[in-house]
Design a protein around this motif. Structure first.
Motif, mmCIF file in Angstrom:
data_model
loop_
_atom_site.group_PDB
_atom_site.id
_atom_site.type_symbol
_atom_site.label_atom_id
_atom_site.label_comp_id
_atom_site.label_asym_id
_atom_site.label_seq_id
_atom_site.Cartn_x
_atom_site.Cartn_y
_atom_site.Cartn_z
ATOM 1 N N THR A 193 -18.698 -113.361 -26.811
ATOM 2 C CA THR A 193 -18.985 -114.428 -25.847
ATOM 3 C C THR A 193 -18.138 -114.190 -24.610
ATOM 4 O OG1 THR A 193 -19.449 -116.009 -27.623
ATOM 5 C CG2 THR A 193 -19.027 -116.912 -25.434
ATOM 6 N N THR A 194 -18.788 -113.958 -23.495
ATOM 7 C CA THR A 194 -18.080 -113.745 -22.233
ATOM 8 C C THR A 194 -19.026 -114.061 -21.082
ATOM 9 O OG1 THR A 194 -16.648 -112.202 -21.010
ATOM 10 C CG2 THR A 194 -18.670 -111.298 -21.939
ATOM 11 N N GLY A 195 -18.494 -113.996 -19.862
ATOM 12 C CA GLY A 195 -19.289 -114.376 -18.702
ATOM 13 C C GLY A 195 -20.343 -113.343 -18.328
ATOM 14 N N ILE A 196 -21.361 -113.814 -17.629
ATOM 15 C CA ILE A 196 -22.436 -112.941 -17.150
ATOM 16 C C ILE A 196 -22.518 -113.066 -15.633
ATOM 17 C CG2 ILE A 196 -24.255 -114.700 -17.423
ATOM 18 C CD1 ILE A 196 -26.119 -112.411 -18.332
ATOM 19 N N GLY A 197 -22.781 -111.937 -14.976
ATOM 20 C CA GLY A 197 -22.936 -111.949 -13.532
ATOM 21 C C GLY A 197 -24.374 -112.214 -13.137
ATOM 22 N N ALA A 198 -24.746 -111.759 -11.963
ATOM 23 C CA ALA A 198 -26.109 -111.957 -11.473
ATOM 24 C C ALA A 198 -27.096 -111.263 -12.400
ATOM 25 C CB ALA A 198 -26.242 -111.409 -10.060
ATOM 26 N N LEU A 199 -28.215 -111.939 -12.691
ATOM 27 C CA LEU A 199 -29.233 -111.398 -13.588
ATOM 28 C C LEU A 199 -30.584 -111.531 -12.912
ATOM 29 C CD1 LEU A 199 -29.290 -111.998 -17.422
ATOM 30 C CD2 LEU A 199 -31.403 -111.806 -16.115
ATOM 31 N N GLU A 200 -31.353 -110.438 -12.903
ATOM 32 C CA GLU A 200 -32.685 -110.476 -12.305
ATOM 33 C C GLU A 200 -33.655 -109.655 -13.142
ATOM 34 O OE1 GLU A 200 -32.374 -106.784 -9.134
ATOM 35 O OE2 GLU A 200 -32.018 -108.824 -8.411
ATOM 36 N N TYR A 201 -34.943 -109.890 -12.912
ATOM 37 C CA TYR A 201 -36.011 -109.180 -13.632
ATOM 38 C C TYR A 201 -36.927 -108.584 -12.570
ATOM 39 C CZ TYR A 201 -39.901 -108.454 -16.946
ATOM 40 O OH TYR A 201 -40.903 -107.914 -17.724
ATOM 41 N N THR A 202 -36.872 -107.261 -12.427
ATOM 42 C CA THR A 202 -37.637 -106.580 -11.378
ATOM 43 C C THR A 202 -38.357 -105.384 -11.976
ATOM 44 O OG1 THR A 202 -35.948 -107.203 -9.750
ATOM 45 C CG2 THR A 202 -37.524 -105.485 -9.115
ATOM 46 N N GLY A 203 -39.640 -105.250 -11.666
ATOM 47 C CA GLY A 203 -40.398 -104.096 -12.148
ATOM 48 C C GLY A 203 -40.439 -103.995 -13.656
ATOM 49 N N GLY A 204 -40.406 -105.151 -14.343
ATOM 50 C CA GLY A 204 -40.469 -105.154 -15.791
ATOM 51 C C GLY A 204 -39.154 -104.861 -16.477
ATOM 52 N N LYS A 205 -38.033 -104.811 -15.738
ATOM 53 C CA LYS A 205 -36.734 -104.486 -16.321
ATOM 54 C C LYS A 205 -35.706 -105.559 -15.935
ATOM 55 C CE LYS A 205 -38.063 -100.395 -17.900
ATOM 56 N NZ LYS A 205 -38.160 -100.102 -19.349
ATOM 57 N N TYR A 206 -34.859 -105.911 -16.921
ATOM 58 C CA TYR A 206 -33.748 -106.810 -16.638
ATOM 59 C C TYR A 206 -32.590 -106.022 -16.040
ATOM 60 C CZ TYR A 206 -35.981 -110.450 -19.475
ATOM 61 O OH TYR A 206 -36.840 -111.396 -19.962
ATOM 62 N N SER A 225 -43.642 -101.895 -26.193
ATOM 63 C CA SER A 225 -43.567 -100.540 -25.648
ATOM 64 C C SER A 225 -42.462 -100.440 -24.599
ATOM 65 C CB SER A 225 -44.907 -100.152 -25.014
ATOM 66 O OG SER A 225 -45.277 -101.085 -24.015
ATOM 67 N N SER A 226 -41.642 -101.501 -24.501
ATOM 68 C CA SER A 226 -40.540 -101.579 -23.529
ATOM 69 C C SER A 226 -41.028 -101.505 -22.091
ATOM 70 C CB SER A 226 -39.489 -100.481 -23.788
ATOM 71 O OG SER A 226 -38.863 -100.677 -25.034
ATOM 72 N N GLN A 227 -42.300 -101.752 -21.890
ATOM 73 C CA GLN A 227 -42.849 -101.815 -20.537
ATOM 74 C C GLN A 227 -43.801 -102.999 -20.457
ATOM 75 O OE1 GLN A 227 -44.621 -98.265 -18.938
ATOM 76 N NE2 GLN A 227 -43.082 -96.908 -19.837
ATOM 77 N N MET A 228 -43.777 -103.673 -19.338
ATOM 78 C CA MET A 228 -44.749 -104.718 -19.071
ATOM 79 C C MET A 228 -45.638 -104.255 -17.923
ATOM 80 S SD MET A 228 -44.335 -107.141 -21.239
ATOM 81 C CE MET A 228 -45.074 -108.629 -20.583
ATOM 82 N N PRO A 229 -46.928 -104.592 -17.963
ATOM 83 C CA PRO A 229 -47.814 -104.173 -16.870
ATOM 84 C C PRO A 229 -47.313 -104.710 -15.539
ATOM 85 C CG PRO A 229 -49.063 -105.091 -18.715
ATOM 86 C CD PRO A 229 -47.631 -105.382 -18.985
ATOM 87 N N ALA A 230 -47.435 -103.909 -14.514
ATOM 88 C CA ALA A 230 -46.959 -104.314 -13.199
ATOM 89 C C ALA A 230 -47.971 -103.896 -12.139
ATOM 90 C CB ALA A 230 -45.597 -103.682 -12.912
#
Length: 402
Positions: free
Chosen positions: A37-50, A234-239
């Motif tokens: 358990t620790t802090g998290i910085g900025a998080l975004e989801y772009t092009g199907g990847k976190y 498949s570790s990919q989402m359609p984009a």
């Protein structure tokens, strides 16, 4: 209309912090996944990847640390209990989650609140088909982790539920012979479902056309183990555009299921293994009528140059109706086309605890979809097809809940 209790064939579990400390053999624990358990910085989801960072000064989140992987839990995957506009990409701790996310006793209580009798749950930290362990460097430890996860799934998550929590197990994706052994090991204790990648080549694995997976398919057929393929496995989402917002991927998410179904229909797998069962989880079903129409048309008009003249002896749709199940929870278009989708092929889900979940309003959502259908069809969609698909011991004649 009074609805029968629902059997959900696609929900999710947030793994408890003690999982690997309890179930991984002691010899591997110092190299296995560790909770933090620790802090998290900025998080975004772009092009199907976190994309995210660990920041001790940031908001707290629960993580798994494994080899060089740092995996945080995010609010959008443990969203039940939050207002819709708070179902964000922020990090989250188990203490902030609804306890049903990770506690089996609390999950059963939430199922009671949600008109759900039984539930099949996909993993979170291992990812939808165990990609986390397939990507690990130390495969000896990774295999031990797969087995430990399956032992926890069968004995702890599902063990005291009276059959209401249905086990869904992993395989070591990197070795088909080890996968076969794991199928038989789990089938011997009553497991009837395994999760697999919708498009394994996206994971750097052999395709279903190669013949490499045939021993796995044979083992699943022999043990009556359903192969469940979740969107995103498949570790990919359609984009579309690379800078499109995540809403674009969410809208197109069914595309992976559609691509995978076409792959299987023209692979010969369903011809060689006529009792093999496939389930497409969270793929919805409104797209299926045209996909089958197009596949049959290609088979009739293009099979010679298309390379399937001698491989697929009957129209592809026949294999779909015989061996494939779809899954829905918000799809009125699919209901309108139910005769083509297949009244014996559609199953229901609640997607608990993800942002898409219908909890706690699943009964109302289901009723909105099935209103006007005959009683036999309603029973099939909400529980009967799932019972048949998974070979469950539930009594199909059980009375509806009051």
């Amino acid at each position: 209309m009074e609805l029968p209790l629902i059997i959900s064939v696609d929900d999710h579990v947030i793994e408890p912090a003690h999982l690997f400390d309890t179930w991984l053999p002691a010899a591997y624990r110092d190299r296995g996944p560790r909770p933090l358990t620790t802090g998290i910085g900025a998080l975004e989801y772009t092009g199907g990847k976190y994309r995210f960072t660990m920041d001790p000064d940031g908001p707290p989140a629960d993580w798994w640390i494994y080899e060089d992987l740092a995996f945080p839990y995010k609010r959008n995957i443990a969203a039940v209990g939050f207002d819709r506009d708070r179902m964000t990409l922020e990090g989250i701790t188990r203490a902030e989650m609804r306890p049903g996310c990770w506690d089996p006793g609390e999950r059963l209580k939430d199922m009671d609140l949600n008109h759900v009798e039984a539930s099949l749950c996909f993993p979170t930290f291992p990812r939808f088909c165990g990609q986390t362990f397939a990507e690990a460097q130390d495969k000896e430890v990774a295999l031990a982790c797969v087995r430990a996860y399956n032992d926890w799934m069968v004995e702890e998550w599902c063990g005291d539920s009276g059959g209401r929590l249905i086990p869904l197990c992993l395989i070591p994706l990197w070795d088909v012979n080890l996968a076969v052994r794991e199928i038989h090991r789990n089938a011997a204790r009553g497991v009837r479902a395994v999760t697999f990648s919708e498009i394994p080549t996206h994971l750097g694995l052999p395709s279903i056309h190669s013949g490499y997976w045939d021993p796995f398919f044979a083992a699943c057929q022999e043990t009556r183990t359903v192969i469940a393929m979740h969107i995103g496995s498949s570790s990919q989402m359609p984009a579309a555009s690379p800078d499109a917002p995540p809403a674009v991927q969410a809208t197109l998410s069914f595309n992976n299921a559609m691509a995978s179904l076409a792959d299987f229909l023209f692979s010969g797998v369903l011809v060689r293994f006529p009792r093999l069962k496939l389930a497409y989880s969270e793929g919805q079903m409104g797209w299926i009528p045209y996909a089958l129409e197009r596949a049959d048309d290609v088979w009739r008009e293009h099979r010679a140059w298309g390379g399937v003249r001698d491989l697929i002896p009957e129209p592809p749709s026949r294999y779909y109706y015989r061996q494939v199940y779809c899954c829905f929870f918000r799809d009125k278009h699919g209901i309108a086309a139910l005769d083509t989708v297949g009244r014996d092929n559609a199953t229901f889900e609640t997607d608990y605890p993800h942002v898409d979940s219908t909890f706690p309003h699943t009964k109302a959502v289901a009723l909105e979809h099935v209103q006007g259908l005959d009683e036999e069809t309603v029973h099939k969609l909400l529980r009967g097809n799932a019972i048949r698909m998974l070979g469950l011991d539930f009594d199909s004649a059980r009375p509806a809940a009051s």
